[in-house]
Design a protein around this motif. Sequence first.
Motif, short mmCIF file in Angstrom:
data_model
loop_
_atom_site.label_atom_id
_atom_site.label_comp_id
_atom_site.label_asym_id
_atom_site.label_seq_id
_atom_site.Cartn_x
_atom_site.Cartn_y
_atom_site.Cartn_z
N SER A 1 -93.09 -20.67 -13.33
CA SER A 1 -93.38 -19.77 -12.21
C SER A 1 -93.09 -20.38 -10.85
CB SER A 1 -94.84 -19.33 -12.28
OG SER A 1 -95.72 -20.44 -12.18
N ASP A 2 -93.09 -21.72 -10.75
CA ASP A 2 -92.83 -22.37 -9.46
C ASP A 2 -91.35 -22.60 -9.20
OD1 ASP A 2 -95.52 -22.45 -8.84
OD2 ASP A 2 -95.81 -24.43 -9.76
N SER A 3 -90.52 -22.27 -10.16
CA SER A 3 -89.08 -22.50 -10.01
C SER A 3 -88.36 -21.15 -9.87
CB SER A 3 -88.53 -23.24 -11.24
OG SER A 3 -87.12 -23.33 -11.17
N PRO A 4 -87.79 -20.86 -8.71
CA PRO A 4 -87.08 -19.58 -8.55
C PRO A 4 -85.93 -19.40 -9.54
CG PRO A 4 -87.43 -20.66 -6.43
CD PRO A 4 -87.78 -21.66 -7.49
N GLU A 5 -85.35 -20.50 -9.97
CA GLU A 5 -84.21 -20.42 -10.89
C GLU A 5 -84.64 -20.03 -12.29
OE1 GLU A 5 -80.59 -23.36 -12.50
OE2 GLU A 5 -82.15 -24.11 -11.14
N TYR A 6 -85.83 -20.47 -12.71
CA TYR A 6 -86.27 -20.26 -14.09
C TYR A 6 -87.45 -19.28 -14.20
CZ TYR A 6 -83.44 -24.37 -15.19
OH TYR A 6 -82.40 -25.24 -15.34
N LYS A 7 -87.86 -18.72 -13.11
CA LYS A 7 -89.08 -17.91 -13.10
C LYS A 7 -88.97 -16.66 -13.97
CE LYS A 7 -92.37 -15.87 -9.85
NZ LYS A 7 -92.69 -15.67 -8.41
N TYR A 8 -87.77 -16.05 -14.03
CA TYR A 8 -87.61 -14.77 -14.70
C TYR A 8 -86.69 -14.90 -15.91
CZ TYR A 8 -89.52 -12.91 -10.35
OH TYR A 8 -90.31 -12.66 -9.26
N GLN A 9 -86.98 -14.08 -16.91
CA GLN A 9 -86.05 -13.92 -18.03
C GLN A 9 -85.17 -12.73 -17.70
OE1 GLN A 9 -87.69 -13.78 -21.99
NE2 GLN A 9 -85.85 -12.81 -22.85
N ASN A 10 -83.87 -12.98 -17.58
CA ASN A 10 -82.93 -11.93 -17.16
C ASN A 10 -82.29 -11.20 -18.31
OD1 ASN A 10 -82.68 -14.50 -15.21
ND2 ASN A 10 -82.60 -12.65 -13.98
N THR A 11 -82.33 -11.82 -19.50
CA THR A 11 -81.69 -11.22 -20.66
C THR A 11 -82.71 -11.08 -21.77
OG1 THR A 11 -79.61 -12.29 -20.07
CG2 THR A 11 -79.79 -11.42 -22.30
N ALA A 12 -82.82 -9.91 -22.34
CA ALA A 12 -83.77 -9.69 -23.42
C ALA A 12 -83.28 -10.37 -24.69
CB ALA A 12 -83.96 -8.20 -23.67
N GLY A 13 -84.26 -10.78 -25.52
CA GLY A 13 -83.93 -11.39 -26.79
C GLY A 13 -84.03 -12.90 -26.76
N GLN A 14 -83.71 -13.52 -27.89
CA GLN A 14 -83.83 -14.96 -28.04
C GLN A 14 -82.97 -15.77 -27.07
OE1 GLN A 14 -83.37 -16.36 -32.04
NE2 GLN A 14 -84.97 -15.03 -32.88
N PRO A 15 -81.75 -15.34 -26.75
CA PRO A 15 -80.92 -16.17 -25.85
C PRO A 15 -81.54 -16.38 -24.47
CG PRO A 15 -79.56 -14.58 -27.00
CD PRO A 15 -80.98 -14.21 -27.30
N GLY A 16 -82.36 -15.47 -24.01
CA GLY A 16 -82.96 -15.62 -22.69
C GLY A 16 -84.36 -16.17 -22.72
#
Length: 481
Positions: free
Chosen positions: A207-222
């Motif tokens: 949550s503190d990292s703007p780069e990793y905060k969100y999952q952009n792709t649904a499913g296992q790869p994201g």
Amino acid sequence: MKILDLETEDEKKEENQSENEEWVNDAKFGDAKDATDLAISLMAHRFTDSVTMHGLKYVFMRDAHYLRRFIWTCVVFLGMSYCLFIIYQSWIAFLSYPTILSVSRKFESKSEFPAVTICPYNVFRKSRITERQEKALGRLYASYFVPLDDNPVDLSEFDDMDMLEFYRNASHDIHTDYCVYKGRQCKDNLFRTTITDYGVCHVFDPSDSPEYKYQNTAGQPGGFEFSEAVYVDDWTYGPHMAYDGYRIAVHSPGTTVFFLRDKGFSLLPGYATDVAIHKKKYGFLPKPHGQCGTSKLEFFDEYSQENCIVECETRFTVESCGCRYIYMPGDAKYCSLSELEWCSYAFFSSFANDTAIFDNTKCDCPQECSKIEYDLHITHTAPTQGYKDIMLQLININIDSAMQLRLYYTDLEYWELTETAVYSFERLMCDVGGAGGLFLGVSFATMFEFVDFSFEMMWVWILRQYALRKKRQNQVHEVIQ
């Protein structure tokens, strides 16, 4: 002739009105008590003739037949009775404060990834403690199952030991070599260490990292994939020594979980576990419609029910034992091994069974008004023997003593569940107004007409009392003279 009759009738009305005004004036100046009574009677008849409440003027119509007035009296009485019944029922419904839980499905282009707390069941590693410390742990955690030797360890000899440092030094480390998030190797700064009722745990929280905060792709790869070994050969006594594997909790990003005993699931060694996440956002109403609320916390800036219960448990532990357990906030000293033996664990058991604590009798910990929860769909898969042999040859890992976790959003959506008041004050006013308008033809202005008439009658009565008092004073002066 008709013209003459109309003129005669108008002259009679003017004459009666003139006489009425004279009676009223006489009443104001106290010339006659009967004049005031007549004035009040005339004002009442004038009010009933002009009020906007339907049917009232026919009840008090002086020149109407008594049968007609009786019928209108029954109509007005029945209408008023049923109107009051409807108003009473509406008021009771309003005071019950009914609610409904509305559910809506929301879509989003990216979803904030939750925090994942990872705790080994084997709290302490045998290779990191002394033989004497291991015997002390055995006495503390296994004395009910394992007979003590002839020379048992006196736990008081460890009273000067720093329990926080002991937990940290004897606990397991986290390895990010087999951690993948969003298709890339996990960075160490995505993990933090925390202490729960399962000892020292590690939290994956982007949550503190703007780069990793969100999952952009649904499913296992994201999603998040993590593998860790279960150190079977490094087992020793501990609070959860009966089990192998890890305890996992999925919770809101940026938060800390203290009680994994109440939430989470277990990862079994030798299996790959897939966890599909479905996010839910809850919104609850405070009293009187709902039960959510808040209270001021001493050790936390943000309120949650779990934080409140932790504070409450800490307060009762310190009051009963003079110390706090390792995961509890505050500035009281940590319980030593001997204090854990004679006080804390017995107290924790009684605390958990004390229903008064959880029904807000002792702890004022209402449900928070907004929160995020995750529905987890968990499946387990056993690796093949061929894969086990390959992994053992390539990277020297025994799959039977390792666990693998894959955690991801199946869809970039969430369910929003909102508690809504069914019967609001505005709806109550509509029901009251509808009942009054249907059965009596009354409105808010009609209520004000009754208030205005009441004040007018009160003013005439005050003038009457003043006139009578003035008249008595004049009579007394005349007698004296």
